[in-house]
Design a protein around this motif. Structure first.
Motif, PDB file in Angstrom:
ATOM      1  N   LYS A 140       0.503  -1.119  -0.166  1.00 12.77           N
ATOM      2  CA  LYS A 140      -0.031  -0.018  -0.031  1.00 12.77           C
ATOM      3  C   LYS A 140       0.942   1.249  -0.003  1.00 12.77           C
ATOM      4  O   LYS A 140       0.460   2.348  -0.443  1.00 12.77           O
ATOM      5  CB  LYS A 140      -0.894   0.083   1.198  1.00 12.77           C
ATOM      6  CG  LYS A 140      -1.911  -0.987   1.346  1.00 12.77           C
ATOM      7  CD  LYS A 140      -3.165  -0.813   0.459  1.00 12.77           C
ATOM      8  CE  LYS A 140      -4.318  -1.725   0.527  1.00 12.77           C
ATOM      9  NZ  LYS A 140      -5.532  -1.546  -0.590  1.00 12.77           N
ATOM     10  N   LEU A 158       7.746   5.012   8.382  1.00 11.43           N
ATOM     11  CA  LEU A 158       6.627   4.488   7.917  1.00 11.43           C
ATOM     12  C   LEU A 158       5.715   4.014   9.219  1.00 11.43           C
ATOM     13  O   LEU A 158       4.706   3.879   9.287  1.00 11.43           O
ATOM     14  CB  LEU A 158       6.749   3.458   6.934  1.00 11.43           C
ATOM     15  CG  LEU A 158       5.509   2.913   6.678  1.00 11.43           C
ATOM     16  CD1 LEU A 158       4.687   4.120   5.548  1.00 11.43           C
ATOM     17  CD2 LEU A 158       5.819   1.779   5.343  1.00 11.43           C
ATOM     18  N   TYR A 173      -7.825   3.766   7.956  1.00 11.16           N
ATOM     19  CA  TYR A 173      -6.803   4.101   7.245  1.00 11.16           C
ATOM     20  C   TYR A 173      -6.993   4.378   5.675  1.00 11.16           C
ATOM     21  O   TYR A 173      -6.187   4.055   4.935  1.00 11.16           O
ATOM     22  CB  TYR A 173      -5.954   2.718   7.397  1.00 11.16           C
ATOM     23  CG  TYR A 173      -5.176   2.485   8.756  1.00 11.16           C
ATOM     24  CD1 TYR A 173      -4.234   3.414   9.078  1.00 11.16           C
ATOM     25  CD2 TYR A 173      -5.863   1.845   9.659  1.00 11.16           C
ATOM     26  CE1 TYR A 173      -3.699   3.237  10.643  1.00 11.16           C
ATOM     27  CE2 TYR A 173      -5.651   1.608  10.984  1.00 11.16           C
ATOM     28  CZ  TYR A 173      -4.319   2.403  11.316  1.00 11.16           C
ATOM     29  OH  TYR A 173      -3.931   2.281  12.843  1.00 11.16           O
ATOM     30  N   ASP A 174      -8.189   4.632   5.535  1.00 17.45           N
ATOM     31  CA  ASP A 174      -8.581   4.932   4.103  1.00 17.45           C
ATOM     32  C   ASP A 174      -7.682   5.841   3.610  1.00 17.45           C
ATOM     33  O   ASP A 174      -7.066   7.039   4.175  1.00 17.45           O
ATOM     34  CB  ASP A 174     -10.002   5.713   4.075  1.00 17.45           C
ATOM     35  CG  ASP A 174     -11.011   4.490   4.567  1.00 17.45           C
ATOM     36  OD1 ASP A 174     -10.716   3.231   4.718  1.00 17.45           O
ATOM     37  OD2 ASP A 174     -12.210   4.785   5.139  1.00 17.45           O
TER      38      ASP A 174
HETATM   39  C1  HEC Z   1       4.236   8.895   5.058  1.00 13.39           C
HETATM   40  C2  HEC Z   1       2.830   8.869   5.264  1.00 13.39           C
HETATM   41  C3  HEC Z   1       2.100   7.419   5.673  1.00 13.39           C
HETATM   42  C4  HEC Z   1       2.542   6.773   6.793  1.00 13.39           C
HETATM   43  C5  HEC Z   1       3.636   6.927   8.039  1.00 13.39           C
HETATM   44  C6  HEC Z   1       1.678   5.537   6.880  1.00 13.39           C
HETATM   45  N1  HEC Z   1       0.740   5.841   5.678  1.00 13.39           N
HETATM   46 FE1  HEC Z   1      -0.631   4.129   5.267  1.00 13.39          FE
HETATM   47  N2  HEC Z   1      -0.725   4.976   3.399  1.00 13.39           N
HETATM   48  C7  HEC Z   1      -0.408   6.349   3.053  1.00 13.39           C
HETATM   49  C8  HEC Z   1      -0.658   7.004   1.671  1.00 13.39           C
HETATM   50  C9  HEC Z   1      -0.482   8.157   1.008  1.00 13.39           C
HETATM   51  C10 HEC Z   1      -1.619   5.916   1.405  1.00 13.39           C
HETATM   52  C11 HEC Z   1      -2.333   5.572   0.196  1.00 13.39           C
HETATM   53  C12 HEC Z   1      -1.681   5.361  -0.960  1.00 13.39           C
HETATM   54  C13 HEC Z   1      -2.197   5.308  -2.390  1.00 13.39           C
HETATM   55  O1  HEC Z   1      -3.263   5.907  -2.398  1.00 13.39           O
HETATM   56  O2  HEC Z   1      -1.806   4.870  -3.406  1.00 13.39           O
HETATM   57  C14 HEC Z   1      -1.781   4.959   2.338  1.00 13.39           C
HETATM   58  C15 HEC Z   1      -2.509   3.753   2.432  1.00 13.39           C
HETATM   59  C16 HEC Z   1      -2.609   3.056   3.588  1.00 13.39           C
HETATM   60  C17 HEC Z   1      -3.705   1.918   3.501  1.00 13.39           C
HETATM   61  C18 HEC Z   1      -4.670   1.341   2.255  1.00 13.39           C
HETATM   62  C19 HEC Z   1      -5.765   2.355   2.381  1.00 13.39           C
HETATM   63  C20 HEC Z   1      -6.648   1.996   1.372  1.00 13.39           C
HETATM   64  O3  HEC Z   1      -7.728   2.626   1.243  1.00 13.39           O
HETATM   65  O4  HEC Z   1      -6.600   1.196   0.516  1.00 13.39           O
HETATM   66  C21 HEC Z   1      -3.573   1.245   4.694  1.00 13.39           C
HETATM   67  C22 HEC Z   1      -4.242  -0.126   5.274  1.00 13.39           C
HETATM   68  C23 HEC Z   1      -2.403   1.752   5.545  1.00 13.39           C
HETATM   69  N3  HEC Z   1      -2.071   2.764   4.708  1.00 13.39           N
HETATM   70  C24 HEC Z   1      -2.078   1.465   6.764  1.00 13.39           C
HETATM   71  C25 HEC Z   1      -0.766   2.361   7.474  1.00 13.39           C
HETATM   72  C26 HEC Z   1      -0.584   1.742   8.826  1.00 13.39           C
HETATM   73  C27 HEC Z   1      -0.929   0.700   9.451  1.00 13.39           C
HETATM   74  C28 HEC Z   1       0.552   2.511   8.770  1.00 13.39           C
HETATM   75  C29 HEC Z   1       1.525   2.442  10.048  1.00 13.39           C
HETATM   76  C30 HEC Z   1       2.274   1.138  10.379  1.00 13.39           C
HETATM   77  C31 HEC Z   1       0.779   3.578   7.799  1.00 13.39           C
HETATM   78  N4  HEC Z   1      -0.154   3.173   6.992  1.00 13.39           N
HETATM   79  C32 HEC Z   1       1.826   4.440   7.677  1.00 13.39           C
HETATM   80  C33 HEC Z   1       0.602   7.133   3.760  1.00 13.39           C
HETATM   81  C34 HEC Z   1       1.059   6.662   5.149  1.00 13.39           C
END
Ligand code: HEC
Ligand code: HEC
Length: 192
Positions: A140, A158, A173-174
């Motif tokens: 993701k 992350l 987490y959307d």
């Molecule tokens: C640097 C910022 C950042 C961090 C830190 C981060 N994320 Fe994300 N996450 C994103 C972004 C941006 C997307 C969307 C990616 C896309 O649209 O392709 C995402 C997408 C996701 C999705 C899928 C959402 C969907 O609608 O499909 C999940 C589940 C998720 N993250 C969980 C987590 C978890 C659990 C953590 C911590 C362990 C985390 N993320 C840490 C930025 C972050």
């Protein structure tokens, strides 16, 4: 006919006798049913001690982000003394509460959609120790450039989900609730 009935009765008796052990799963099922976001959420943290002890250095990860076998490895006295390079030791009573809460609410005991996915993906193989290393989670975030994560003072790793996922504490987490610090137009920066 009689035979079928008694078989059903026997099955019911078995189901009732083990249902005590699954009371927690049932409670989670009801919570999940009543939750309109159930398609996307993980169950928010409800235990005060878990929230306090595990939310001090980083956001308190929902137990539904890892399977029970991972929490078993992470949440014991020895492991916590060397918790990702830091000492996160707890007294025995607190450790028991936190361990039991995490194991009871682990991904493989939850009905929430993201937990289900994590549970299925981790059924085989060794216990993952990091949420960020789960294939489901790493895929993701695959397209996010390093400068927005490690190179970003407002994020650093992350592992700090809540820096970008504005509703992480609610278990949401959307992608449409993401706001990457210092990159207000992040979704124009890389391909989805
Ligand atoms: C640097 C910022 C950042 C961090 C830190 C981060 N994320 Fe994300 N996450 C994103 C972004 C941006 C997307 C969307 C990616 C896309 O649209 O392709 C995402 C997408 C996701 C999705 C899928 C959402 C969907 O609608 O499909 C999940 C589940 C998720 N993250 C969980 C987590 C978890 C659990 C953590 C911590 C362990 C985390 N993320 C840490 C930025 C972050
Ligand atoms: C003394 C500080 C501290 C405390 C207290 C603490 N942690 Fe951590 N935890 C860390 C550090 C540091 C990391 C590694 C972060 C990184 O790699 O960027 C980490 C990482 C994690 C990860 C892996 C995150 C990932 O990268 O996917 C999990 C899971 C985790 N902690 C769970 C817990 C739980 C559950 C508790 C409560 C018992 C807890 N932590 C208490 C400091 C702490």
């Amino acid at each position: 006919m009689m035979q079928t009935k008694s078989k059903v009765a026997a099955l019911l008796a078995i189901a009732l006798s083990v249902s005590g052990a699954y009371a927690h799963a049932e409670e989670d099922f009801v919570g999940w049913l009543l939750n309109f976001q159930r398609q996307k959420n993980v169950r928010p943290v409800t235990d005060k001690q878990y929230q306090e002890e595990c939310g001090g250095c980083h956001f308190a990860y929902q137990p539904g982000l890892l399977p029970a076998k991972s929490w078993e490895v992470l949440l014991n006295a020895n492991a916590l003394r060397k918790h990702f390079g830091v000492n996160a030791e707890l007294d025995d009573d607190t450790l028991k509460v936190i361990h039991d809460y995490a194991v009871d609410n682990a991904a493989d005991k939850s009905w929430y959609k993201r937990s289900r996915k994590i549970a299925v993906a981790t059924e085989e193989g060794p216990a993952p120790l990091r949420i960020t290393e789960l294939r489901y989670i790493s895929l993701k975030h695959h397209d996010i450039p390093e400068k927005m994560i490690k190179g970003n003072k407002g994020v650093k790793s992350l592992s700090f989900c809540d820096k970008c996922h504005t509703q992480a504490a609610k278990g949401v987490y959307d992608a449409d609730t993401v706001d990457i610090p210092n990159y207000p137009n992040w979704d124009g920066w890389f391909n989805k």
